[in-house]
Design an enzyme around this catalytic site. Structure first.
Site, mmCIF file in Angstrom:
data_model
loop_
_atom_site.group_PDB
_atom_site.id
_atom_site.type_symbol
_atom_site.label_atom_id
_atom_site.label_comp_id
_atom_site.label_asym_id
_atom_site.label_seq_id
_atom_site.Cartn_x
_atom_site.Cartn_y
_atom_site.Cartn_z
ATOM 1 N N ASP A 1 0.834 -1.554 0.154
ATOM 2 C CA ASP A 1 0.191 -0.100 0.047
ATOM 3 C C ASP A 1 0.992 1.766 -0.063
ATOM 4 O O ASP A 1 2.099 1.073 0.675
ATOM 5 C CB ASP A 1 -1.023 0.528 1.677
ATOM 6 C CG ASP A 1 -2.133 0.839 1.218
ATOM 7 O OD1 ASP A 1 -2.319 1.454 0.063
ATOM 8 O OD2 ASP A 1 -3.268 0.803 2.203
ATOM 9 N N HIS B 1 2.739 2.702 -9.094
ATOM 10 C CA HIS B 1 2.152 1.984 -9.303
ATOM 11 C C HIS B 1 3.365 0.915 -10.113
ATOM 12 O O HIS B 1 3.699 -0.348 -10.066
ATOM 13 C CB HIS B 1 0.648 1.889 -10.103
ATOM 14 C CG HIS B 1 -0.341 2.100 -9.212
ATOM 15 N ND1 HIS B 1 -0.603 1.385 -8.077
ATOM 16 C CD2 HIS B 1 -1.461 3.219 -9.513
ATOM 17 C CE1 HIS B 1 -1.811 2.111 -7.750
ATOM 18 N NE2 HIS B 1 -2.461 2.994 -8.778
ATOM 19 N N LEU C 1 10.812 -20.104 -4.897
ATOM 20 C CA LEU C 1 9.390 -19.035 -4.204
ATOM 21 C C LEU C 1 8.265 -19.974 -4.974
ATOM 22 O O LEU C 1 8.014 -19.253 -5.580
ATOM 23 C CB LEU C 1 9.886 -17.442 -4.504
ATOM 24 C CG LEU C 1 9.082 -17.048 -3.401
ATOM 25 C CD1 LEU C 1 9.773 -16.415 -1.818
ATOM 26 C CD2 LEU C 1 9.340 -15.686 -4.015
#
Ligand code: IPE
Ligand code: IPE
Ligand code: MG
Length: 247
Positions: A21, A38, A132
């Site tokens: 955020d 973004h 991962l």
């Protein structure tokens, strides 16, 4: 010289979930359009996958676009979708280079066809990777996920594939988008907000929470390491009386 992150005697959370955020505020602080936040945020996501893997994290789950984010101005939604498209396109190559398995959680029906097709391609082409386990929430909302799970379970009961009496946590979890992924050990939310915003409500039942004022585009390996140090100071009891903190 690269900074050292001592890991001896540390309990590394197996699964870290992040509510990324603050992209908009990061851009605003620099007098840039929100979209630039973004763009920078997407770069941070790429880097943090490598950093998390370096630190020994096995599962990383990030929240990229929520079911509520459609209420943003259409121009911003379109810009995020464009960014997602580019991100997903590059992701196949990068994920395979890093042996990373990528999954996407969320409802796909509302996404443009080329986006969900890219998602399926990405999941399929990385499903054998053993590095991962990276999961991205796109058009994800926990309440929506739970309702879809209940509907699917209801259908299976109607078809006789399972019985009402069979419903337990394990069966229910098998209907969630996160089926097969262990619950997060540590949740990080950046930008100073302290709420869940409809993220992984079922899965976070016993997760440790870490909030930081750092805006997502500024988040880095140092910050992740700090969160892991904090996590090591927590005493996880799961309702019982167990586990002493390690530091
Ligand atoms: C997080 O950054 C990314 C998305 C929700 C898509 P924000 O866009 O929420 O940034 P702020 O909260 O407005 O600063
Ligand atoms: C949560 O961030 C959703 C994502 C990070 C994708 P928001 O910025 O949308 O959350 P609220 O609106 O502040 O709760
Ligand atoms: Mg926000």
């Amino acid at each position: 010289m690269a900074k050292e992150y001592p890991l001896e005697n540390l309990n590394i959370p197996q699964h870290v979930a992040i509510i990324l955020d603050g992209n908009g505020r990061w851009a605003k602080k620099r007098m840039l359009p929100r979209n630039m936040g973004h763009v920078q945020g997407a770069k941070t996501v790429e880097q943090i996958c490598e950093d998390a893997h370096d630190l020994g994290v096995k599962y990383l789950t990030v929240y990229a676009f929520s079911t509520e984010n459609w209420s943003r101005p259409p121009k911003e939604v379109a810009a995020i979708m464009k960014l997602l498209r580019n991100y997903l396109k590059d992701c196949i190559k990068r994920a395979n280079n890093h042996d990373m398995r990528v999954r996407v959680i969320g409802e796909r029906g509302r996404l443009d066809e080329d986006i969900w097709q890219k998602i399926e391609e990405l999941e399929k082409s990385t499903c054998e990777n053993t590095g991962l386990n990276f999961t991205i929430g796109i058009n994800y909302g926990s309440r929506d996920e739970m309702l879809r799970a209940m509907r699917k379970m209801g259908e299976d009961i109607k078809l006789g594939a399972c019985e009402v009496e069979d419903i337990d946590e394990k069966l229910y979890e098998s209907y969630l988008d996160t089926a097969g992924i262990p619950d997060p050990d540590l949740l990080i939310r950046t930008s100073g907000e302290q709420r869940l915003s409809n993220y992984l409500l079922w899965q976070l039942a016993y997760t440790e929470f870490y909030f930081t004022d750092v805006l997502w585009p500024d988040f880095n390996k140092d910050e992740l390491y700090q969160a892991i140090l904090q996590y090591n100071k927590r005493q996880r009891r799961f309702g019982g009386l167990m586990e002493e903190p390690k530091v």
